[in-house]
Design an enzyme around this catalytic site. Structure first.
Site, PDB file in Angstrom:
ATOM      1  N   GLY A  49      -1.912  -7.451  -4.848  1.00  0.00           N
ATOM      2  CA  GLY A  49      -2.057  -8.174  -3.612  1.00  0.00           C
ATOM      3  C   GLY A  49      -1.898  -9.733  -4.057  1.00  0.00           C
ATOM      4  O   GLY A  49      -1.852 -10.287  -2.795  1.00  0.00           O
ATOM      5  N   TRP A  51       0.679 -11.472  -4.579  1.00  0.00           N
ATOM      6  CA  TRP A  51       1.991 -11.992  -3.822  1.00  0.00           C
ATOM      7  C   TRP A  51       1.881 -12.148  -2.348  1.00  0.00           C
ATOM      8  O   TRP A  51       2.110 -12.814  -1.663  1.00  0.00           O
ATOM      9  CB  TRP A  51       3.176 -11.495  -4.362  1.00  0.00           C
ATOM     10  CG  TRP A  51       3.721 -11.715  -5.735  1.00  0.00           C
ATOM     11  CD1 TRP A  51       3.000 -12.381  -6.828  1.00  0.00           C
ATOM     12  CD2 TRP A  51       5.271 -11.619  -6.220  1.00  0.00           C
ATOM     13  NE1 TRP A  51       3.896 -12.531  -7.698  1.00  0.00           N
ATOM     14  CE2 TRP A  51       5.128 -12.345  -7.545  1.00  0.00           C
ATOM     15  CE3 TRP A  51       6.385 -11.248  -5.728  1.00  0.00           C
ATOM     16  CZ2 TRP A  51       6.294 -12.152  -8.163  1.00  0.00           C
ATOM     17  CZ3 TRP A  51       7.391 -11.421  -6.320  1.00  0.00           C
ATOM     18  CH2 TRP A  51       7.214 -11.854  -7.579  1.00  0.00           C
ATOM     19  N   ASP A  66       3.031  -0.024  -2.294  1.00  0.00           N
ATOM     20  CA  ASP A  66       2.882   0.168  -3.818  1.00  0.00           C
ATOM     21  C   ASP A  66       2.235   1.956  -3.848  1.00  0.00           C
ATOM     22  O   ASP A  66       1.924   2.127  -3.002  1.00  0.00           O
ATOM     23  CB  ASP A  66       1.659  -0.512  -4.336  1.00  0.00           C
ATOM     24  CG  ASP A  66       1.553  -0.958  -5.903  1.00  0.00           C
ATOM     25  OD1 ASP A  66       2.201  -1.954  -6.339  1.00  0.00           O
ATOM     26  OD2 ASP A  66       1.378   0.046  -6.529  1.00  0.00           O
ATOM     27  N   ASP A  82       6.255   5.076  -3.202  1.00  0.00           N
ATOM     28  CA  ASP A  82       7.038   4.929  -4.285  1.00  0.00           C
ATOM     29  C   ASP A  82       8.172   4.402  -3.765  1.00  0.00           C
ATOM     30  O   ASP A  82       8.961   4.925  -2.932  1.00  0.00           O
ATOM     31  CB  ASP A  82       7.386   6.499  -4.876  1.00  0.00           C
ATOM     32  CG  ASP A  82       7.884   6.489  -6.232  1.00  0.00           C
ATOM     33  OD1 ASP A  82       8.797   5.459  -6.659  1.00  0.00           O
ATOM     34  OD2 ASP A  82       7.719   7.505  -7.220  1.00  0.00           O
ATOM     35  N   ASP A 105       7.955  -7.315  -7.193  1.00  0.00           N
ATOM     36  CA  ASP A 105       7.246  -7.564  -8.979  1.00  0.00           C
ATOM     37  C   ASP A 105       6.854  -6.080  -9.567  1.00  0.00           C
ATOM     38  O   ASP A 105       5.900  -6.139 -10.169  1.00  0.00           O
ATOM     39  CB  ASP A 105       5.924  -8.333  -8.287  1.00  0.00           C
ATOM     40  CG  ASP A 105       5.453  -9.110  -9.414  1.00  0.00           C
ATOM     41  OD1 ASP A 105       6.137  -9.413 -10.700  1.00  0.00           O
ATOM     42  OD2 ASP A 105       4.154  -9.596  -9.728  1.00  0.00           O
ATOM     43  N   LYS A 145      11.659  -8.818 -10.117  1.00  0.00           N
ATOM     44  CA  LYS A 145      11.338  -8.681 -11.751  1.00  0.00           C
ATOM     45  C   LYS A 145      12.057  -7.508 -12.413  1.00  0.00           C
ATOM     46  O   LYS A 145      12.354  -6.463 -12.025  1.00  0.00           O
ATOM     47  CB  LYS A 145       9.974  -8.307 -11.751  1.00  0.00           C
ATOM     48  CG  LYS A 145       9.454  -8.723 -13.288  1.00  0.00           C
ATOM     49  CD  LYS A 145       7.894  -8.601 -13.523  1.00  0.00           C
ATOM     50  CE  LYS A 145       7.052  -7.452 -13.091  1.00  0.00           C
ATOM     51  NZ  LYS A 145       5.830  -7.768 -13.243  1.00  0.00           N
TER      52      LYS A 145
HETATM   53  C1  LIG Z   1       2.602  -6.553 -11.807  1.00  0.00           C
HETATM   54  S1  LIG Z   1       1.812  -5.538 -10.578  1.00  0.00           S
HETATM   55  C2  LIG Z   1       2.338  -6.305  -9.187  1.00  0.00           C
HETATM   56  C3  LIG Z   1       1.336  -7.489  -8.911  1.00  0.00           C
HETATM   57  C4  LIG Z   1       1.418  -8.110  -7.582  1.00  0.00           C
HETATM   58  N1  LIG Z   1       2.826  -8.929  -7.303  1.00  0.00           N
HETATM   59  C5  LIG Z   1       0.302  -9.227  -7.481  1.00  0.00           C
HETATM   60  O1  LIG Z   1       0.603 -10.437  -7.379  1.00  0.00           O
HETATM   61  O2  LIG Z   1      -0.665  -8.733  -7.457  1.00  0.00           O
HETATM   62  C6  LIG Z   1       3.233  -4.424 -10.440  1.00  0.00           C
HETATM   63  C7  LIG Z   1       3.009  -3.226  -9.414  1.00  0.00           C
HETATM   64  O3  LIG Z   1       4.190  -2.214  -9.398  1.00  0.00           O
HETATM   65  C8  LIG Z   1       3.496  -0.986  -8.881  1.00  0.00           C
HETATM   66  N2  LIG Z   1       4.677  -0.034  -9.055  1.00  0.00           N
HETATM   67  C9  LIG Z   1       5.269   0.483 -10.246  1.00  0.00           C
HETATM   68  N3  LIG Z   1       6.353   1.359  -9.845  1.00  0.00           N
HETATM   69  C10 LIG Z   1       6.310   1.543  -8.605  1.00  0.00           C
HETATM   70  C11 LIG Z   1       6.943   2.351  -7.801  1.00  0.00           C
HETATM   71  N4  LIG Z   1       7.928   3.412  -8.152  1.00  0.00           N
HETATM   72  N5  LIG Z   1       6.770   2.191  -6.339  1.00  0.00           N
HETATM   73  C12 LIG Z   1       5.818   1.193  -5.849  1.00  0.00           C
HETATM   74  N6  LIG Z   1       5.137   0.396  -6.704  1.00  0.00           N
HETATM   75  C13 LIG Z   1       5.362   0.719  -7.890  1.00  0.00           C
HETATM   76  C14 LIG Z   1       2.476  -0.668  -9.711  1.00  0.00           C
HETATM   77  O4  LIG Z   1       1.727   0.386  -9.041  1.00  0.00           O
HETATM   78  C15 LIG Z   1       1.826  -2.223  -9.787  1.00  0.00           C
HETATM   79  O5  LIG Z   1       0.702  -2.267  -8.829  1.00  0.00           O
END
Ligand SMILES: C[S@@+](CC[C@H](N)C(=O)[O-])C[C@H]1O[C@@H](n2cnc3c(N)ncnc32)[C@H](O)[C@@H]1O
Length: 202
Positions: A49, A51, A66, A82, A105, A145
């Site tokens: 969370g 961002w 997420d 998803d 992200d 990203k």
């Molecule tokens: C680097 S973290 C994000 C950090 C966030 N921007 C923050 O500031 O706290 C990446 C996130 O992408 C999510 N993620 C990966 N694949 C996903 C998908 N197919 N659908 C939704 N979320 C996904 C992961 O569960 C993870 O929580």
């Protein structure tokens, strides 16, 4: 093991951000002026969370998505879903039809194999853009990203015609050894994107 206790890690702790990633958005927002007060922001891959917290501080209303859970944040509507699935797009649209800013992200689970991680991140970026094409307002902003690799240029070519301003950017808060880079698109050309969707359905 990677030393997590770098400058941004401690800053995040000190300022109450849930992740050091917050500083990447703060820096990109300073450079590119992506979010303004009153905007509706869609934050894809939002957990834990960091961002979303920054977007709320900037005065935005936030819808966060997420695949993993996220602790509640005031001013943030959370959808557990998803981003590669159609039903998640439907849920996003049911909360709000159009957004001023779409951020992603999202990261795949890291395998440590550069090419695999790169290709998975490209797929996720395409999923994020598919959502943006449906819900981003004309003139809106998009940040996503990706992990660097050979598909980067193709991805840029796919995205670039839909934005007035487009660039790959690496914020200072990204770790030096990280492969991550952000596509920043400003001034979304919604009508062009819509035409393109319709043509690809024929
Ligand atoms: C680097 S973290 C994000 C950090 C966030 N921007 C923050 O500031 O706290 C990446 C996130 O992408 C999510 N993620 C990966 N694949 C996903 C998908 N197919 N659908 C939704 N979320 C996904 C992961 O569960 C993870 O929580």
């Amino acid at each position: 093991m990677r030393d997590r206790r770098d400058y941004y890690y401690w800053q995040a702790k000190k300022l109450g951000y849930r992740s050091r990633a917050s500083f990447k958005l703060i820096q990109m927002n300073r450079t590119f002026k992506l979010i303004k007060e009153g905007d509706w922001v869609l934050d894809l891959g939002a957990s834990p969370g960091g961002w979303s917290q920054v977007a709320v501080e900037l005065g935005a209303k936030v819808v966060a998505v997420d695949i993993n859970p996220m602790e509640p944040i005031e001013g943030v509507h959370f959808i557990r879903g998803d981003i590669t699935r159609e039903e998640t797009l439907e849920e996003i649209k049911s909360v709000r039809r159009y957004y001023d800013v779409v951020l992603s992200d999202a990261s795949p689970k890291i395998s440590g194999k550069w090419t695999i991680d790169h290709l998975l991140s490209i797929d996720l970026a395409r999923s994020a853009f598919k959502i943006a094409r449906e819900v981003l307002k004309d003139g809106g902003n998009f940040v996503v990203k990706v992990f660097q690799g050979e598909e980067i240029q193709n991805l840029f070519n796919e995205f670039k015609r839909f934005f007035r301003f487009k660039k790959f950017h690496s914020p200072k808060a990204s770790r030096k050894q990280s492969a991550e880079i952000y596509f920043v698109g400003k001034g979304f050309k919604r009508f062009k994107a819509q035409r393109n969707i319709q043509q690809s359905r024929v």
